[in-house]
Design a protein around this motif. Structure first.
Motif, PDB file in Angstrom:
ATOM      1  N   GLU A  82       0.826  -1.213   0.000  1.00  0.00           N
ATOM      2  CA  GLU A  82       0.000   0.000   0.000  1.00  0.00           C
ATOM      3  C   GLU A  82       0.859   1.262   0.000  1.00  0.00           C
ATOM      4  O   GLU A  82       0.562   2.234  -0.684  1.00  0.00           O
ATOM      5  CB  GLU A  82      -0.931  -0.013   1.206  1.00  0.00           C
ATOM      6  CG  GLU A  82      -1.968   1.080   1.173  1.00  0.00           C
ATOM      7  CD  GLU A  82      -2.960   0.955   2.308  1.00  0.00           C
ATOM      8  OE1 GLU A  82      -3.739   1.905   2.467  1.00  0.00           O
ATOM      9  OE2 GLU A  82      -2.962  -0.057   3.017  1.00  0.00           O
ATOM     10  N   GLU A  85       2.306   1.763  -3.388  1.00  0.00           N
ATOM     11  CA  GLU A  85       1.278   2.293  -4.294  1.00  0.00           C
ATOM     12  C   GLU A  85       1.024   3.766  -4.028  1.00  0.00           C
ATOM     13  O   GLU A  85       0.801   4.550  -4.949  1.00  0.00           O
ATOM     14  CB  GLU A  85      -0.012   1.477  -4.141  1.00  0.00           C
ATOM     15  CG  GLU A  85      -1.033   1.743  -5.205  1.00  0.00           C
ATOM     16  CD  GLU A  85      -0.586   1.308  -6.594  1.00  0.00           C
ATOM     17  OE1 GLU A  85      -1.107   1.897  -7.559  1.00  0.00           O
ATOM     18  OE2 GLU A  85       0.263   0.418  -6.724  1.00  0.00           O
ATOM     19  N   ARG A  89       1.431   6.742  -6.686  1.00  0.00           N
ATOM     20  CA  ARG A  89       0.341   7.684  -6.946  1.00  0.00           C
ATOM     21  C   ARG A  89       0.820   9.132  -6.824  1.00  0.00           C
ATOM     22  O   ARG A  89       0.444   9.994  -7.603  1.00  0.00           O
ATOM     23  CB  ARG A  89      -0.818   7.424  -5.994  1.00  0.00           C
ATOM     24  CG  ARG A  89      -2.080   8.156  -6.380  1.00  0.00           C
ATOM     25  CD  ARG A  89      -3.265   7.839  -5.498  1.00  0.00           C
ATOM     26  NE  ARG A  89      -3.390   6.436  -5.182  1.00  0.00           N
ATOM     27  CZ  ARG A  89      -3.332   5.937  -3.942  1.00  0.00           C
ATOM     28  NH1 ARG A  89      -3.168   6.727  -2.915  1.00  0.00           N
ATOM     29  NH2 ARG A  89      -3.445   4.654  -3.718  1.00  0.00           N
ATOM     30  N   ASP A 128      -5.010   6.093 -14.465  1.00  0.00           N
ATOM     31  CA  ASP A 128      -3.970   5.410 -13.690  1.00  0.00           C
ATOM     32  C   ASP A 128      -4.072   5.762 -12.209  1.00  0.00           C
ATOM     33  O   ASP A 128      -3.943   4.898 -11.337  1.00  0.00           O
ATOM     34  CB  ASP A 128      -2.574   5.771 -14.206  1.00  0.00           C
ATOM     35  CG  ASP A 128      -2.268   5.128 -15.544  1.00  0.00           C
ATOM     36  OD1 ASP A 128      -2.978   4.181 -15.931  1.00  0.00           O
ATOM     37  OD2 ASP A 128      -1.308   5.586 -16.209  1.00  0.00           O
ATOM     38  N   ARG A 131      -7.135   4.038 -10.771  1.00  0.00           N
ATOM     39  CA  ARG A 131      -6.860   2.618 -10.613  1.00  0.00           C
ATOM     40  C   ARG A 131      -5.992   2.367  -9.380  1.00  0.00           C
ATOM     41  O   ARG A 131      -6.214   1.431  -8.617  1.00  0.00           O
ATOM     42  CB  ARG A 131      -6.163   2.085 -11.865  1.00  0.00           C
ATOM     43  CG  ARG A 131      -6.084   0.586 -11.933  1.00  0.00           C
ATOM     44  CD  ARG A 131      -5.507   0.081 -13.251  1.00  0.00           C
ATOM     45  NE  ARG A 131      -6.190   0.621 -14.416  1.00  0.00           N
ATOM     46  CZ  ARG A 131      -5.639   1.484 -15.300  1.00  0.00           C
ATOM     47  NH1 ARG A 131      -4.404   1.897 -15.146  1.00  0.00           N
ATOM     48  NH2 ARG A 131      -6.320   1.924 -16.332  1.00  0.00           N
ATOM     49  N   SER A 132      -5.017   3.242  -9.171  1.00  0.00           N
ATOM     50  CA  SER A 132      -4.146   3.132  -8.001  1.00  0.00           C
ATOM     51  C   SER A 132      -4.945   3.317  -6.710  1.00  0.00           C
ATOM     52  O   SER A 132      -4.743   2.593  -5.731  1.00  0.00           O
ATOM     53  CB  SER A 132      -3.028   4.170  -8.097  1.00  0.00           C
ATOM     54  OG  SER A 132      -2.281   4.211  -6.923  1.00  0.00           O
ATOM     55  N   GLN A 133      -5.857   4.274  -6.706  1.00  0.00           N
ATOM     56  CA  GLN A 133      -6.693   4.493  -5.528  1.00  0.00           C
ATOM     57  C   GLN A 133      -7.595   3.290  -5.255  1.00  0.00           C
ATOM     58  O   GLN A 133      -7.758   2.878  -4.106  1.00  0.00           O
ATOM     59  CB  GLN A 133      -7.542   5.755  -5.714  1.00  0.00           C
ATOM     60  CG  GLN A 133      -6.745   7.031  -5.664  1.00  0.00           C
ATOM     61  CD  GLN A 133      -7.562   8.245  -6.084  1.00  0.00           C
ATOM     62  OE1 GLN A 133      -8.574   8.123  -6.755  1.00  0.00           O
ATOM     63  NE2 GLN A 133      -7.089   9.417  -5.699  1.00  0.00           N
ATOM     64  N   HIS A 134      -8.152   2.707  -6.318  1.00  0.00           N
ATOM     65  CA  HIS A 134      -9.007   1.533  -6.151  1.00  0.00           C
ATOM     66  C   HIS A 134      -8.198   0.347  -5.627  1.00  0.00           C
ATOM     67  O   HIS A 134      -8.674  -0.413  -4.779  1.00  0.00           O
ATOM     68  CB  HIS A 134      -9.684   1.162  -7.462  1.00  0.00           C
ATOM     69  CG  HIS A 134     -10.683   2.160  -7.942  1.00  0.00           C
ATOM     70  ND1 HIS A 134     -11.576   2.798  -7.113  1.00  0.00           N
ATOM     71  CD2 HIS A 134     -10.934   2.647  -9.187  1.00  0.00           C
ATOM     72  CE1 HIS A 134     -12.330   3.614  -7.809  1.00  0.00           C
ATOM     73  NE2 HIS A 134     -11.961   3.554  -9.070  1.00  0.00           N
ATOM     74  N   GLN A 135      -6.969   0.201  -6.121  1.00  0.00           N
ATOM     75  CA  GLN A 135      -6.112  -0.879  -5.658  1.00  0.00           C
ATOM     76  C   GLN A 135      -5.811  -0.740  -4.164  1.00  0.00           C
ATOM     77  O   GLN A 135      -5.900  -1.705  -3.413  1.00  0.00           O
ATOM     78  CB  GLN A 135      -4.809  -0.894  -6.459  1.00  0.00           C
ATOM     79  CG  GLN A 135      -3.876  -2.017  -6.091  1.00  0.00           C
ATOM     80  CD  GLN A 135      -4.418  -3.361  -6.513  1.00  0.00           C
ATOM     81  OE1 GLN A 135      -5.063  -3.487  -7.544  1.00  0.00           O
ATOM     82  NE2 GLN A 135      -4.168  -4.369  -5.713  1.00  0.00           N
ATOM     83  N   SER A 136      -5.486   0.469  -3.742  1.00  0.00           N
ATOM     84  CA  SER A 136      -5.199   0.701  -2.320  1.00  0.00           C
ATOM     85  C   SER A 136      -6.432   0.452  -1.463  1.00  0.00           C
ATOM     86  O   SER A 136      -6.336  -0.114  -0.374  1.00  0.00           O
ATOM     87  CB  SER A 136      -4.701   2.129  -2.103  1.00  0.00           C
ATOM     88  OG  SER A 136      -3.448   2.305  -2.690  1.00  0.00           O
ATOM     89  N   LEU A 138      -8.902  -1.573  -2.162  1.00  0.00           N
ATOM     90  CA  LEU A 138      -9.124  -3.013  -2.137  1.00  0.00           C
ATOM     91  C   LEU A 138      -8.189  -3.678  -1.134  1.00  0.00           C
ATOM     92  O   LEU A 138      -8.616  -4.531  -0.344  1.00  0.00           O
ATOM     93  CB  LEU A 138      -8.908  -3.603  -3.527  1.00  0.00           C
ATOM     94  CG  LEU A 138      -9.010  -5.116  -3.650  1.00  0.00           C
ATOM     95  CD1 LEU A 138     -10.426  -5.584  -3.338  1.00  0.00           C
ATOM     96  CD2 LEU A 138      -8.585  -5.557  -5.040  1.00  0.00           C
ATOM     97  N   TRP A 139      -6.924  -3.287  -1.113  1.00  0.00           N
ATOM     98  CA  TRP A 139      -5.974  -3.846  -0.152  1.00  0.00           C
ATOM     99  C   TRP A 139      -6.413  -3.558   1.280  1.00  0.00           C
ATOM    100  O   TRP A 139      -6.306  -4.400   2.153  1.00  0.00           O
ATOM    101  CB  TRP A 139      -4.573  -3.297  -0.387  1.00  0.00           C
ATOM    102  CG  TRP A 139      -3.873  -3.891  -1.565  1.00  0.00           C
ATOM    103  CD1 TRP A 139      -4.105  -5.113  -2.142  1.00  0.00           C
ATOM    104  CD2 TRP A 139      -2.844  -3.291  -2.323  1.00  0.00           C
ATOM    105  NE1 TRP A 139      -3.270  -5.299  -3.207  1.00  0.00           N
ATOM    106  CE2 TRP A 139      -2.475  -4.192  -3.348  1.00  0.00           C
ATOM    107  CE3 TRP A 139      -2.178  -2.068  -2.258  1.00  0.00           C
ATOM    108  CZ2 TRP A 139      -1.481  -3.932  -4.274  1.00  0.00           C
ATOM    109  CZ3 TRP A 139      -1.184  -1.807  -3.180  1.00  0.00           C
ATOM    110  CH2 TRP A 139      -0.844  -2.723  -4.172  1.00  0.00           C
TER     111      TRP A 139
END
Length: 147
Positions: A82, A85, A89, A128, A131-136, A138-139
């Motif tokens: 995280e 990421e 970001r 991008d 997507r990075s915010q969504h990935q974080s 989700l984690w």
């Protein structure tokens, strides 16, 4: 209403005189016991623990030790996924300012095409970042569920 400069300043003077009285009246009408949730504060220079207040700990553990451990981990470069990421970001956000300079420096491109290129690059960059915010996020959710 006939209002001249003297009357206007007279009203302002009256407001300055009435202001403190109105403030005292408003404070007097506040509900009783608003400040009871906060315990007694130690006097200046007094030991905070003398009144039973432990400023250095949260739930019996010293928060500074946690901060020291976190800082050591960050300095050594041992980052969680995280945190990596988040750094990526921040770099993407910094890249946003460079896009306009890159596009403006294109010499043999018309103004209309430059706007198209700029918009396309900005939208790609925003995708991008999103997507990075969504990935974080989700984690974070997976980490909370795993607890």
């Amino acid at each position: 209403m006939n209002l001249n400069r003297r009357k206007l300043f007279g009203l302002m003077g009256g407001a300055a005189v009435a202001g403190p009285g109105i403030a005292k009246q408003a404070v007097a009408q506040l509900p009783q016991g608003l400040g009871l949730g906060i315990g007694p504060a130690p006097l200046w220079g007094e030991d905070p623990t003398s009144k039973g207040v432990d400023c250095g700990s949260i739930s019996g553990r010293d928060w500074r030790l946690d901060e020291i451990a976190t800082l050591k981990r960050l300095i050594s470069g041992d980052l969680t996924a995280e945190e990596k990421e988040d750094r990526r970001r921040r770099k993407l956000h910094a890249r946003h300012a460079l896009i306009s300079q890159e596009v403006a420096s294109l010499m043999s491109v018309s103004g209309v095409r430059k706007l198209d290129i700029y918009n396309e690059r900005v939208h790609r960059l925003e995708d991008d970042i999103r997507r990075s915010q969504h990935q974080s996020q989700l984690w974070r959710y997976l980490k909370e569920i795993g607890k």
